[in-house]
Design a protein around this motif. Structure first.
Motif, PDB file in Angstrom:
ATOM      1  N   ALA A 176      23.275 -44.201  56.296  1.00 18.27           N
ATOM      2  CA  ALA A 176      22.984 -45.111  57.414  1.00 18.27           C
ATOM      3  C   ALA A 176      21.941 -44.541  58.368  1.00 18.27           C
ATOM      4  CB  ALA A 176      24.265 -45.446  58.176  1.00 18.27           C
ATOM      5  N   GLY A 266      18.368 -45.714  63.550  1.00 18.28           N
ATOM      6  CA  GLY A 266      19.060 -46.945  63.183  1.00 18.28           C
ATOM      7  C   GLY A 266      20.500 -46.908  63.631  1.00 18.28           C
ATOM      8  N   SER A 267      21.344 -46.219  62.847  1.00 21.98           N
ATOM      9  CA  SER A 267      22.776 -46.181  63.157  1.00 21.98           C
ATOM     10  C   SER A 267      23.106 -45.180  64.261  1.00 21.98           C
ATOM     11  CB  SER A 267      23.560 -45.814  61.902  1.00 21.98           C
ATOM     12  OG  SER A 267      23.203 -44.514  61.480  1.00 21.98           O
ATOM     13  N   LEU A 287      19.747 -53.068  67.819  1.00 16.10           N
ATOM     14  CA  LEU A 287      20.513 -54.270  67.471  1.00 16.10           C
ATOM     15  C   LEU A 287      21.852 -54.253  68.207  1.00 16.10           C
ATOM     16  CD1 LEU A 287      20.030 -54.416  63.578  1.00 16.10           C
ATOM     17  CD2 LEU A 287      18.576 -55.360  65.376  1.00 16.10           C
ATOM     18  N   CYS A 289      24.679 -54.237  67.001  1.00 15.99           N
ATOM     19  CA  CYS A 289      25.641 -53.350  66.334  1.00 15.99           C
ATOM     20  C   CYS A 289      25.215 -51.875  66.426  1.00 15.99           C
ATOM     21  CB  CYS A 289      25.792 -53.759  64.868  1.00 15.99           C
ATOM     22  SG  CYS A 289      24.215 -53.859  64.007  1.00 15.99           S
ATOM     23  N   SER A 290      24.050 -51.579  67.006  1.00 13.50           N
ATOM     24  CA  SER A 290      23.548 -50.203  67.079  1.00 13.50           C
ATOM     25  C   SER A 290      23.879 -49.589  68.434  1.00 13.50           C
ATOM     26  CB  SER A 290      22.025 -50.162  66.924  1.00 13.50           C
ATOM     27  OG  SER A 290      21.621 -50.747  65.738  1.00 13.50           O
ATOM     28  N   CYS A 292      26.080 -47.437  65.625  1.00 16.80           N
ATOM     29  CA  CYS A 292      27.463 -47.477  65.129  1.00 16.80           C
ATOM     30  C   CYS A 292      27.929 -46.074  64.723  1.00 16.80           C
ATOM     31  CB  CYS A 292      27.577 -48.433  63.950  1.00 16.80           C
ATOM     32  SG  CYS A 292      26.705 -47.851  62.486  1.00 16.80           S
ATOM     33  N   CYS A 297      26.459 -48.289  56.308  1.00 18.86           N
ATOM     34  CA  CYS A 297      26.477 -49.487  57.166  1.00 18.86           C
ATOM     35  C   CYS A 297      27.793 -50.251  56.981  1.00 18.86           C
ATOM     36  CB  CYS A 297      25.289 -50.386  56.826  1.00 18.86           C
ATOM     37  SG  CYS A 297      25.307 -51.900  57.816  1.00 18.86           S
ATOM     38  N   PRO A 298      28.611 -50.375  58.029  1.00 16.74           N
ATOM     39  CA  PRO A 298      29.881 -51.090  57.869  1.00 16.74           C
ATOM     40  C   PRO A 298      29.682 -52.593  57.700  1.00 16.74           C
ATOM     41  CG  PRO A 298      29.593 -50.372  60.146  1.00 16.74           C
ATOM     42  CD  PRO A 298      28.442 -49.807  59.383  1.00 16.74           C
ATOM     43  N   LEU A 299      28.502 -53.117  58.072  1.00 20.79           N
ATOM     44  CA  LEU A 299      28.256 -54.553  57.951  1.00 20.79           C
ATOM     45  C   LEU A 299      27.546 -54.896  56.639  1.00 20.79           C
ATOM     46  CD1 LEU A 299      27.137 -55.321  61.623  1.00 20.79           C
ATOM     47  CD2 LEU A 299      29.402 -55.547  60.599  1.00 20.79           C
ATOM     48  N   HIS A 301      24.491 -55.099  55.803  1.00 18.59           N
ATOM     49  CA  HIS A 301      23.095 -55.598  55.778  1.00 18.59           C
ATOM     50  C   HIS A 301      22.074 -54.514  56.147  1.00 18.59           C
ATOM     51  CE1 HIS A 301      23.380 -55.747  60.137  1.00 18.59           C
ATOM     52  NE2 HIS A 301      24.300 -56.710  60.110  1.00 18.59           N
ATOM     53  N   PHE A 302      22.493 -53.499  56.876  1.00 20.16           N
ATOM     54  CA  PHE A 302      21.649 -52.346  57.235  1.00 20.16           C
ATOM     55  C   PHE A 302      20.343 -52.786  57.902  1.00 20.16           C
ATOM     56  CE2 PHE A 302      19.462 -48.254  55.607  1.00 20.16           C
ATOM     57  CZ  PHE A 302      19.871 -47.554  56.714  1.00 20.16           C
ATOM     58  N   ARG A 303      20.475 -53.825  58.752  1.00 22.44           N
ATOM     59  CA  ARG A 303      19.262 -54.368  59.369  1.00 22.44           C
ATOM     60  C   ARG A 303      18.609 -53.397  60.356  1.00 22.44           C
ATOM     61  NH1 ARG A 303      20.463 -59.123  62.397  1.00 22.44           N
ATOM     62  NH2 ARG A 303      18.422 -58.602  63.226  1.00 22.44           N
ATOM     63  N   CYS A 304      19.383 -52.474  60.910  1.00 24.71           N
ATOM     64  CA  CYS A 304      18.803 -51.559  61.907  1.00 24.71           C
ATOM     65  C   CYS A 304      17.637 -50.772  61.320  1.00 24.71           C
ATOM     66  CB  CYS A 304      19.868 -50.613  62.450  1.00 24.71           C
ATOM     67  SG  CYS A 304      20.614 -49.555  61.217  1.00 24.71           S
TER      68      CYS A 304
END
Ligand code: SF4
Length: 325
Positions: A176, A266-267, A287, A289-290, A292, A297-299, A301-304
């Protein structure tokens, strides 16, 4: 993260001699810190207690007559050697209930934990003292060491007409924290087209990530992950025109070497462990969610990191390197 503490100690007392006890792999880093007199190897493995070994090491250090020990890790076992060495002043955070082992105890504000640099810096004073500004610190690299590092890997010396971009695609903590392989591959291709030689740097554990980048875009870079020790990695990074790195140890090394740097978060959070350099350009999408702080990535999608595009990072890298598109 700890170097500003060492610099602060010498700011307060210029004639202070500082030795550091640390695992073998850290010694090359310490040897490039001007604040450190001697870097002493701690032979104990991660998580290893080895009470007898710690007692022996402590007793062997007792003869040196150290006035103070500052213990940076929070574990009980890390406080044993200074205790066995009869060092009269032993400070650190309470950590694992180290009452008695340490005799100057700092308490961490767990509700609002300070960034790592400030956390260590506080140990330069007494508990509750106002926190000084963190001194700027640098790693020192000699031309001879750099030449040796280049020679060992048969690399052409970087120059103004032969600039090198170094990418650090690993992060020990977990996936992540790693910008995607295909993004690194695209970035390497763009940098190559812009006239840079591209080196991938990291540990042996990062070698497969380097190979995956080359598989995604054959010939886009030279995979040096696992081919350097920490000492030569430091020396080679000192010669980079620009470094692009995940939030990892090499990111902090590039910052401490004052190299132009694009730092990808990111994370994790750039507030927690920011690169300490005016030449660093932090890329962080912040984001909802950032951060985390997860390893994966717990979601899902790893968009961060995915949404941090190679095009954007390429632009930042060129700007950091002082180049136009
Ligand atoms: S949860 Fe959000 S911050 Fe954490 S890894 Fe996934 S996308 Fe990144």
């Amino acid at each position: 993260m700890a170097q500003p503490l060492l610099a602060r100690l010498q700011q307060v007392r210029a004639d202070l001699a500082i030795d550091v006890l640390a695992p073998k792999w850290v010694l090359p880093l310490l040897q490039r810190m001007p604040e450190v007199g001697e870097a002493i190897e701690s032979p104990f493995g991660h998580g290893e207690l080895n009470l007898r070994g710690r007692w022996r090491l402590g007793r062997s250090l007792a003869a040196r007559g150290y006035a103070q020990a500052i213990v940076l890790p929070n574990t009980l076992k890390s406080a044993l050697v200074p205790f066995f060495a009869d060092i009269p002043v032993r400070s650190g955070y309470v950590g694992e209930s180290r009452y008695g082992l340490l005799n100057i105890l700092h308490k961490l504000d767990r509700k609002a934990p300070p960034p790592m640099v400030q956390r260590y810096l506080a140990l330069a004073g007494r508990p509750g003292d106002p926190l000084p500004e963190a001194p700027q610190t640098r790693l020192a690299v000699s031309g001879a060491n750099l030449a040796r590092g280049l020679d060992q890997l048969a690399l052409q010396p970087p120059s103004h007409t032969h600039p090198v971009a170094i990418l650090c695609p690993g992060a020990e903590y977990g996936p992540a924290k790693r910008w995607p392989v295909e993004h690194y591959a695209e970035l390497a291709g763009k940098l190559g087209s812009a006239g840079f030689s591209v080196w991938l740097m990291g540990s042996a554990a990062d070698h497969p990530v380097g190979e995956a980048i080359l598989a995604a875009r054959p010939g886009c870079a030279l995979n040096l992950c696992g081919r350097t020790d920490l000492a030569s990695a430091i020396d080679l990074i000192s010669a980079a025109r620009v470094v692009i790195s995940n939030d990892s140890g090499l990111m902090h090394i590039a910052a401490a070497l004052d190299r132009p740097l694009v730092a990808l978060f990111g994370s994790s959070s750039p507030k927690h462990t920011p690169p300490r350099s005016g030449k660093a350009r932090v890329q962080y999408l912040a984001l909802e969610c950032s951060p985390c702080f997860a390893r994966d990535c717990p979601l899902g999608h790893f968009r961060c990191m995915r949404d941090l595009t190679p095009e954007r990072v390429f632009g930042e890298a060129l700007a950091a390197a002082g180049r136009d598109r």
